[in-house]
Design a protein around this motif. Structure first.
Motif, mmCIF file in Angstrom:
data_model
loop_
_atom_site.group_PDB
_atom_site.id
_atom_site.type_symbol
_atom_site.label_atom_id
_atom_site.label_comp_id
_atom_site.label_asym_id
_atom_site.label_seq_id
_atom_site.Cartn_x
_atom_site.Cartn_y
_atom_site.Cartn_z
ATOM 1 N N GLN A 22 0.830 -1.205 0.000
ATOM 2 C CA GLN A 22 0.000 0.000 0.000
ATOM 3 C C GLN A 22 0.861 1.249 0.000
ATOM 4 O O GLN A 22 0.519 2.265 -0.591
ATOM 5 C CB GLN A 22 -0.901 0.021 1.243
ATOM 6 N N MET A 23 2.021 1.136 0.684
ATOM 7 C CA MET A 23 2.899 2.285 0.785
ATOM 8 C C MET A 23 3.396 2.688 -0.599
ATOM 9 O O MET A 23 3.392 3.868 -0.954
ATOM 10 C CB MET A 23 4.075 1.911 1.672
ATOM 11 N N VAL A 24 3.809 1.679 -1.374
ATOM 12 C CA VAL A 24 4.349 1.977 -2.700
ATOM 13 C C VAL A 24 3.247 2.482 -3.620
ATOM 14 O O VAL A 24 3.471 3.356 -4.453
ATOM 15 C CB VAL A 24 5.058 0.735 -3.269
ATOM 16 N N ASP A 25 2.033 1.966 -3.426
ATOM 17 C CA ASP A 25 0.908 2.501 -4.197
ATOM 18 C C ASP A 25 0.789 4.002 -3.993
ATOM 19 O O ASP A 25 0.487 4.743 -4.929
ATOM 20 C CB ASP A 25 -0.398 1.835 -3.756
ATOM 21 N N GLY A 26 1.042 4.427 -2.760
ATOM 22 C CA GLY A 26 0.974 5.853 -2.463
ATOM 23 C C GLY A 26 2.023 6.658 -3.192
ATOM 24 O O GLY A 26 1.854 7.849 -3.411
ATOM 25 N N PHE A 27 3.143 6.010 -3.551
ATOM 26 C CA PHE A 27 4.193 6.718 -4.306
ATOM 27 C C PHE A 27 3.829 6.837 -5.781
ATOM 28 O O PHE A 27 4.504 7.526 -6.524
ATOM 29 C CB PHE A 27 5.518 5.955 -4.257
ATOM 30 N N GLY A 28 2.819 6.094 -6.188
ATOM 31 C CA GLY A 28 2.498 6.101 -7.605
ATOM 32 C C GLY A 28 3.157 4.958 -8.353
ATOM 33 O O GLY A 28 3.477 5.087 -9.528
ATOM 34 N N SER A 32 7.740 5.033 -10.512
ATOM 35 C CA SER A 32 7.697 6.472 -10.283
ATOM 36 C C SER A 32 9.020 6.981 -9.732
ATOM 37 O O SER A 32 9.804 6.230 -9.154
ATOM 38 C CB SER A 32 6.582 6.801 -9.301
ATOM 39 N N GLU A 34 9.163 8.967 -7.294
ATOM 40 C CA GLU A 34 9.019 8.975 -5.838
ATOM 41 C C GLU A 34 9.542 7.683 -5.240
ATOM 42 O O GLU A 34 10.171 7.680 -4.188
ATOM 43 C CB GLU A 34 7.550 9.164 -5.438
ATOM 44 N N PHE A 38 12.446 7.308 -2.607
ATOM 45 C CA PHE A 38 12.248 6.574 -1.355
ATOM 46 C C PHE A 38 13.405 5.609 -1.122
ATOM 47 O O PHE A 38 13.982 5.568 -0.035
ATOM 48 C CB PHE A 38 10.906 5.828 -1.421
ATOM 49 N N ILE B 303 -3.687 4.997 -0.960
ATOM 50 C CA ILE B 303 -3.161 6.143 -0.226
ATOM 51 C C ILE B 303 -3.116 7.368 -1.129
ATOM 52 O O ILE B 303 -3.337 8.498 -0.697
ATOM 53 C CB ILE B 303 -1.773 5.786 0.350
ATOM 54 N N MET B 304 -2.865 7.098 -2.421
ATOM 55 C CA MET B 304 -2.813 8.195 -3.382
ATOM 56 C C MET B 304 -4.135 8.965 -3.409
ATOM 57 O O MET B 304 -4.154 10.200 -3.421
ATOM 58 C CB MET B 304 -2.504 7.611 -4.766
ATOM 59 N N LYS B 317 2.214 16.907 -9.960
ATOM 60 C CA LYS B 317 2.298 15.484 -10.267
ATOM 61 C C LYS B 317 1.266 14.727 -9.432
ATOM 62 O O LYS B 317 1.168 14.938 -8.221
ATOM 63 C CB LYS B 317 3.710 14.984 -9.951
ATOM 64 N N TYR B 318 0.506 13.857 -10.030
ATOM 65 C CA TYR B 318 -0.588 13.088 -9.411
ATOM 66 C C TYR B 318 -1.652 14.000 -8.788
ATOM 67 O O TYR B 318 -2.432 13.560 -7.956
ATOM 68 C CB TYR B 318 -0.089 12.153 -8.306
ATOM 69 N N MET B 325 3.714 15.233 -0.737
ATOM 70 C CA MET B 325 4.276 14.009 -1.309
ATOM 71 C C MET B 325 5.696 13.796 -0.801
ATOM 72 O O MET B 325 6.072 12.683 -0.428
ATOM 73 C CB MET B 325 4.288 14.155 -2.839
ATOM 74 N N TYR B 328 5.715 12.608 2.701
ATOM 75 C CA TYR B 328 5.298 11.206 2.758
ATOM 76 C C TYR B 328 6.462 10.280 2.389
ATOM 77 O O TYR B 328 6.755 9.319 3.101
ATOM 78 C CB TYR B 328 4.103 10.993 1.827
ATOM 79 N N VAL B 329 7.138 10.599 1.296
ATOM 80 C CA VAL B 329 8.248 9.751 0.854
ATOM 81 C C VAL B 329 9.344 9.711 1.920
ATOM 82 O O VAL B 329 9.854 8.647 2.285
ATOM 83 C CB VAL B 329 8.811 10.264 -0.487
ATOM 84 N N CYS B 332 8.219 7.779 5.127
ATOM 85 C CA CYS B 332 8.175 6.340 4.849
ATOM 86 C C CYS B 332 9.577 5.752 4.906
ATOM 87 O O CYS B 332 9.808 4.723 5.542
ATOM 88 C CB CYS B 332 7.611 6.075 3.453
ATOM 89 N N ALA B 333 10.513 6.425 4.236
ATOM 90 C CA ALA B 333 11.879 5.913 4.207
ATOM 91 C C ALA B 333 12.454 5.872 5.628
ATOM 92 O O ALA B 333 13.071 4.877 6.027
ATOM 93 C CB ALA B 333 12.747 6.793 3.311
#
Lengths: 130, 390
Positions: A22-28, A32, A34, A38, B303-304, B317-318, B325, B328-329, B332-333
């Motif tokens: 789900q987390m990666v889905d959030g990155f697009g 991507s 993003e 990451f 989540i998007m 973007k998006y 964004m 968030y990135v 997460c990392a």
């Protein structure tokens, strides 16, 4: 058989402690920029923390007789053993480049091999239950 | 941390006392805990006598030290010296036996006495102790009361206002233990809530009477609210050992500092948490944080879509605001690495939270260093979630 299938993804995903799909889905998605950002940030952070591993481990070992449940009464090992395992996770035997590759490998393990399979298993599982 | 070590191993005696108190004021300002732990140590049959000396010395010196708050107008323009700095100064100066001989100290004392209602640090500690202990006691009584969640919640609200914990009681503002730079003088009973879980932790909103300047310097740009804080939400929890969570939050703070020193700001959220006793504590309530499980169920499992709904920007973007964004990135990392290193277990979608600002963070560190509850339940949570979506 089902039990094994269910256990395997859990063990591997536990190493990153997140539901990465789900987390990666959030990155697009995986392609991507993003997602690449990451990965690069995670590797940078991993290497930055590895440089200070001594400090973190020292402070944790100071707490070893403070009665922290998972540190002093861990069923798998005593506090020295637990800290040795934490030290292992820092992979102090690797160089920076190797550590980067190691961490990217962890992320990919979580993602490429396991996540789709888990989703598939559950998908079929829940469809079959109808 | 080494101060705690000295206290716990009994290596502390009255001679070390100045140093300990000085450091203690300077770093965490959680004096309430210090005196509480000392009270426990007093019961010890072999070392109790020595702690009694330390305790009475602490009491005597704190009673002599005036408590100053930012409310005093004659000091308001003096932004560099925060009120606690002045306590540190006076405590360290109290180490010299004859205070009168030091002209500077005497002058300071006179200026402090100008305030209309001047309490000593010791009085404030007692007020803080009775205030917070009273709230914890109410939470405990409501938790054990018979009935469903709503009944307990109603009782909590009525008890809070009936027993004088709202603002009408006109208490002297005391520092909140989990955020000692906030001075609170009452709760808002109407917004009190109880969470539906086995231990029924209570969500209490405190009215913030004053804020210390030091608060703003510790917060990063994104977290800094534009208006001064008027209320602060805290989760009061009894029946659970929060020391382990506190340790992990401290380690996250440490790692955050290390990463920032390496020019990596990963937008982590080390929320304030403090264990008041082995079975109770206060946890900061991060406003606007939603568990990933709820995000997924509300926004079609994506989540998007959550970000597109909460932080939209056309053309970006998006269609998501770039700063959100990026936060968030980064977060997460950061949490990805930290949870891996500390072996945080029991990660299911309910204890990973997300804010509309993009901050992604983990809560509830009940299982760490590779320990994990039964292997199957998290898997089944996914099942339910997937089937919901179908």
């Amino acid at each position: 058989m089902l039990r094994i299938l269910l256990c395997v993804p859990h063990c591997v995903c536990r190493s990153l402690s997140l539901s990465i799909k789900q987390m990666v889905d959030g990155f697009g998605g995986l392609d991507s920029s993003e997602y690449r950002q990451f990965c690069s940030l995670a590797c940078q952070a991993f290497n930055a923390l590895r440089k200070s591993a001594g400090l973190v481990l020292n402070l944790l070992s100071l707490m070893s007789d403070a009665g922290i449940e998972d540190l002093s009464n861990n069923p798998s090992a005593d506090s020295d053993g637990v800290l040795a395992k934490v030290e292992e996770r820092f992979r102090l035997d690797l160089t920076d480049e190797q550590a980067e590759r190691f961490f990217l490998g962890l992320i990919n393990d979580c993602l490429a091999a396991i996540a789709p399979r888990v989703m598939d298993v559950f998908h079929s599982f829940s469809v079959a239950r109808r | 941390m080494c101060n705690w070590q000295t206290i716990y191993t009994g290596k502390l005696w009255a001679g070390d006392f100045d140093l300990v108190v000085y450091d203690f004021f300077g770093t965490t300002l959680t004096l309430l805990l210090f005196s509480r732990y000392l009270k426990v140590e007093l019961q010890d049959p072999t070392h109790g006598v020595r702690y009694r000396e330390v305790f009475s010395a602490l009491k005597a010196r704190l009673s002599d030290t005036a408590f100053t708050t930012s409310d005093q107008h004659d000091r308001a323009h003096d932004s560099a010296s925060t009120p606690f700095k002045s306590i540190v100064d006076s405590v360290s100066k109290l180490g010299t036996p004859f205070r009168g001989s030091d002209g500077g100290t005497a002058e300071r004392d006179r200026s402090v006495k100008k305030g209309a209602k001047q309490l000593s640090v010791w009085d404030v500690l007692l007020a803080q102790d009775s205030f917070i202990s009273g709230i914890m006691d109410i939470q405990l009584r409501c938790r054990d009361a018979r009935g469903k969640k709503d009944v307990k919640e109603a009782q909590l609200k009525s008890l809070l206002s009936k027993e004088g914990y709202d603002r009408k009681a006109q208490r002297y503002p005391v520092p909140l233990p989990s955020a000692p730079d906030l001075l609170v003088n009452g709760v808002l009973p109407d917004t009190a809530k109880m969470f539906k879980s086995t231990l029924y932790p209570a969500l209490i909103e405190f009215h913030v009477e004053g804020t210390l300047k030091s608060r703003w310097s510790t917060l990063s740009k994104g977290q800094r609210p534009e208006n001064p804080l008027t209320s602060y939400k805290v989760i009061v929890k009894t029946g659970d050992d929060l020391r382990q969570d506190q340790l992990i939050i401290m380690v996250i703070q440490l790692m955050d500092g290390l990463l920032k020193r390496g020019a990596l700001d990963l937008c982590l959220t080390p929320y304030a948490i403090i264990a008041m006793s082995p079975t109770s504590g206060l946890v900061e309530f991060v406003d606007g944080a939603i568990p990933i499980s709820q995000v997924l169920s509300k926004y079609n499992g994506s989540i998007m879509q959550f970000f597109q709904a909460t932080a939209p920007q056309k053309g970006a973007k998006y269609d998501v605001r770039p700063d959100v964004m990026s936060t968030y990135v980064r977060s997460c990392a950061g949490y990805c690495v930290i949870t891996f290193l500390l072996g945080v277990g029991d990660r299911h979608l309910d204890n990973i939270l997300l804010r509309a600002t993009g901050h992604f963070f983990h809560i509830d560190f009940g299982f760490i260093f590779g320990r994990d509850p039964k292997p199957l339940p998290p898997a089944f949570r996914l099942t339910r979630e997937v089937s919901n979506r179908i």
